[in-house]
Design an enzyme around this catalytic site. Structure first.
Site, PDB file in Angstrom:
ATOM      1  CB  CYS A 154      78.489  39.386   1.708  1.00 45.19           C
ATOM      2  SG  CYS A 154      77.285  38.422   0.813  1.00 45.19           S
ATOM      3  CB  ALA A 155      81.749  38.385  -2.057  1.00 48.49           C
TER       4      ALA A 155
END
Length: 104
Positions: A10-11
């Protein structure tokens, strides 16, 4: 059965950490030998090299990386189902990952 490695991206590697825990709990219940971990998108290449994942699962917020990763890596790359991600359904995400690994 050989141990399977599932990598979530994810980010920043934060939002998927809870999902990783839920997936580990689901795997434990089923007595499955899996290695599940999360990493930040910026660390993906390094983690692929060090962990040799069987599958890479992207958080919905980084779905734009899917195309590039699919070209780059020889294993399944998928975006985690939005509803399963939103409800942190570790069992569903784990089942999806294992099915994709077994059917690649």
């Amino acid at each position: 059965m050989t141990k399977k490695t599932i990598m979530l991206v994810c980010a920043a590697g934060m939002s998927t950490s809870l999902l990783v825990q839920k997936m580990k709990n689901a795997a434990q219940k089923e007595n499955l030998d899996v290695n599940i971990f999360a990493t930040a998108a910026s660390e993906t290449d390094k983690k692929v090299t060090s962990e040799n994942p069987d599958i890479l699962m992207l958080g919905p917020q980084v779905r734009y990386l899917e195309g590039g990763f699919k070209k780059k890596y020889p294993f399944p790359v998928v975006v985690i189902d939005m509803r399963a991600y939103g409800t942190m359904d570790g069992e569903k995400v784990l089942t999806t990952a294992l099915n994709l690994i077994d059917n690649k």
